[in-house]
Write an enzyme that holds these catalytic residues in place. Structure first.
Site, PDB file in Angstrom:
ATOM      1  N   TYR A  68      -5.776   5.953  -0.166  1.00 53.84           N
ATOM      2  CA  TYR A  68      -6.726   7.065  -0.043  1.00 53.84           C
ATOM      3  C   TYR A  68      -7.729   6.808   1.097  1.00 53.84           C
ATOM      4  CZ  TYR A  68      -4.873   8.221  -4.690  1.00 53.84           C
ATOM      5  OH  TYR A  68      -4.047   8.522  -5.753  1.00 53.84           O
ATOM      6  N   GLU A 105      -9.905  10.733  -8.838  1.00 53.81           N
ATOM      7  CA  GLU A 105     -10.376   9.555  -9.571  1.00 53.81           C
ATOM      8  C   GLU A 105      -9.273   8.525  -9.542  1.00 53.81           C
ATOM      9  OE1 GLU A 105     -10.686  11.622 -13.094  1.00 53.81           O
ATOM     10  OE2 GLU A 105     -12.674  12.372 -12.622  1.00 53.81           O
TER      11      GLU A 105
HETATM   12  C1  LIG Z   1      -0.273   4.062  -4.877  1.00 48.86           C
HETATM   13  C2  LIG Z   1       1.177   4.374  -4.496  1.00 48.86           C
HETATM   14  C3  LIG Z   1       1.453   5.862  -4.763  1.00 48.86           C
HETATM   15  C4  LIG Z   1       1.360   4.096  -2.994  1.00 48.86           C
HETATM   16  O1  LIG Z   1       2.658   4.564  -2.617  1.00 48.86           O
HETATM   17  P1  LIG Z   1       3.483   3.854  -1.445  1.00 48.86           P
HETATM   18  O2  LIG Z   1       4.601   4.774  -1.095  1.00 48.86           O
HETATM   19  O3  LIG Z   1       3.856   2.470  -1.842  1.00 48.86           O
HETATM   20  O4  LIG Z   1       2.389   3.774  -0.281  1.00 48.86           O
HETATM   21  P2  LIG Z   1       2.662   3.815   1.304  1.00 48.86           P
HETATM   22  O5  LIG Z   1       3.852   2.961   1.631  1.00 48.86           O
HETATM   23  O6  LIG Z   1       2.683   5.227   1.763  1.00 48.86           O
HETATM   24  O7  LIG Z   1       1.384   3.056   1.849  1.00 48.86           O
HETATM   25  C5  LIG Z   1       0.293   3.769   2.437  1.00 48.86           C
HETATM   26  C6  LIG Z   1      -0.936   2.875   2.409  1.00 48.86           C
HETATM   27  O8  LIG Z   1      -1.253   2.555   1.058  1.00 48.86           O
HETATM   28  C7  LIG Z   1      -1.769   1.226   0.979  1.00 48.86           C
HETATM   29  N1  LIG Z   1      -0.905   0.410   0.134  1.00 48.86           N
HETATM   30  C8  LIG Z   1       0.297   0.748  -0.385  1.00 48.86           C
HETATM   31  N2  LIG Z   1       0.762  -0.264  -1.171  1.00 48.86           N
HETATM   32  C9  LIG Z   1      -0.179  -1.234  -1.133  1.00 48.86           C
HETATM   33  C10 LIG Z   1      -0.304  -2.499  -1.759  1.00 48.86           C
HETATM   34  N3  LIG Z   1       0.655  -2.963  -2.581  1.00 48.86           N
HETATM   35  N4  LIG Z   1      -1.431  -3.227  -1.534  1.00 48.86           N
HETATM   36  C11 LIG Z   1      -2.395  -2.762  -0.731  1.00 48.86           C
HETATM   37  N5  LIG Z   1      -2.339  -1.557  -0.097  1.00 48.86           N
HETATM   38  C12 LIG Z   1      -1.246  -0.808  -0.303  1.00 48.86           C
HETATM   39  C13 LIG Z   1      -1.789   0.695   2.379  1.00 48.86           C
HETATM   40  O9  LIG Z   1      -3.066   0.990   2.904  1.00 48.86           O
HETATM   41  C14 LIG Z   1      -0.755   1.535   3.076  1.00 48.86           C
HETATM   42  O10 LIG Z   1      -1.039   1.657   4.442  1.00 48.86           O
HETATM   43  P3  LIG Z   1      -0.222   0.781   5.540  1.00 48.86           P
HETATM   44  O11 LIG Z   1       1.181   1.279   5.440  1.00 48.86           O
HETATM   45  O12 LIG Z   1      -0.848   1.152   6.833  1.00 48.86           O
HETATM   46  O13 LIG Z   1      -0.351  -0.642   5.128  1.00 48.86           O
HETATM   47  C15 LIG Z   1       2.183   3.477  -5.281  1.00 48.86           C
HETATM   48  O14 LIG Z   1       1.761   2.118  -5.178  1.00 48.86           O
HETATM   49  C16 LIG Z   1       2.312   3.824  -6.750  1.00 48.86           C
HETATM   50  O15 LIG Z   1       3.124   4.685  -7.139  1.00 48.86           O
HETATM   51  N6  LIG Z   1       1.505   3.182  -7.618  1.00 48.86           N
HETATM   52  C17 LIG Z   1       1.570   3.432  -9.069  1.00 48.86           C
HETATM   53  C18 LIG Z   1       0.959   4.792  -9.421  1.00 48.86           C
HETATM   54  C19 LIG Z   1      -0.492   4.883  -8.986  1.00 48.86           C
HETATM   55  O16 LIG Z   1      -1.239   3.924  -9.095  1.00 48.86           O
HETATM   56  N7  LIG Z   1      -0.883   6.089  -8.523  1.00 48.86           N
HETATM   57  C20 LIG Z   1      -2.242   6.352  -8.096  1.00 48.86           C
HETATM   58  C21 LIG Z   1      -2.982   7.013  -9.221  1.00 48.86           C
HETATM   59  S1  LIG Z   1      -4.659   7.403  -8.739  1.00 48.86           S
END
Ligand SMILES: CC(C)(COP(=O)(O)OP(=O)(O)OC[C@H]1O[C@@H](n2cnc3c(N)ncnc32)[C@H](O)[C@@H]1OP(=O)(O)O)[C@@H](O)C(=O)NCCC(=O)NCCS
Length: 154
Positions: free
Chosen positions: A121, A109
């Site tokens: 995702y 979720e």
């Molecule tokens: C969601 C989260 C875990 C992503 O981690 P991250 O290490 O920054 O992500 P990655 O660098 O591995 O990115 C993988 C993909 O995620 C997406 N993504 C990551 N950050 C993004 C942003 N700011 N906007 C849009 N897409 C994004 C992209 O599709 C990216 O693919 P790409 O590299 O081909 O562009 C991070 O933003 C986070 O910790 N958020 C706060 C906690 C949270 O919301 N957790 C999810 C709970 S369900």
């Protein structure tokens, strides 16, 4: 830092909890407490992983094994380490662990407004399949339910 920063992914232990709590507080509007994390580590159905770069814990991810489904429970990356591919490596590690254990599919979720997480995702093969209206009590935000129907296809 390059988009493809390689992180070391390893199983979470009690020693990682203080760093993980800090990441949670910086990442989650309703952060998990130290006690919640401790009890997750004792849960025989749960598997948690941490990512580290240069010896620092920069993220974590976990899932529950529910019959043949992997339920992703949480993933977060420290704000200063985002957009380097660490979230992707963490979720991939969880999905690979689930596939290796013989699980068939994965679900989670996510807040409807959490574009970074939804995009992550979707890149890993999850599809939006349902909405739980006003699911999150803090702001009555909808939850999007996502499924990855075949772990082997990820
Ligand atoms: C969601 C989260 C875990 C992503 O981690 P991250 O290490 O920054 O992500 P990655 O660098 O591995 O990115 C993988 C993909 O995620 C997406 N993504 C990551 N950050 C993004 C942003 N700011 N906007 C849009 N897409 C994004 C992209 O599709 C990216 O693919 P790409 O590299 O081909 O562009 C991070 O933003 C986070 O910790 N958020 C706060 C906690 C949270 O919301 N957790 C999810 C709970 S369900």
């Amino acid at each position: 830092m390059p988009k493809s920063a390689a992180a070391k992914i390893s199983p979470m232990t009690e020693a990682h909890i203080p760093s993980v709590v800090e990441i949670e507080r910086a990442s989650n509007p309703s952060p998990w407490s130290e006690n919640s994390l401790r009890s997750e580590l004792q849960n025989p159905q749960a598997r948690y992983f941490v990512a580290s770069t240069g010896g620092q814990i920069v993220g974590f991810c976990g899932y529950w094994r529910v019959i043949d489904e992997a339920h992703i429970t949480n993933v977060a990356v420290a704000p200063s380490s985002r957009n380097q591919g660490i979230g992707r490596q963490l979720v991939c590690a969880a999905l690979e662990d689930a596939a290796a254990a013989g699980l068939r599919c994965a679900t989670l979720e996510v807040r409807a407004g959490n574009t970074p997480a939804i995009s992550l995702y979707e890149k890993l093969g999850f599809a939006k399949c349902a909405v739980r209206k006003a699911y999150y009590p803090s702001n009555r935000e909808d939850a999007i339910v996502m499924w990855l129907y075949d772990l082997k296809s990820h």
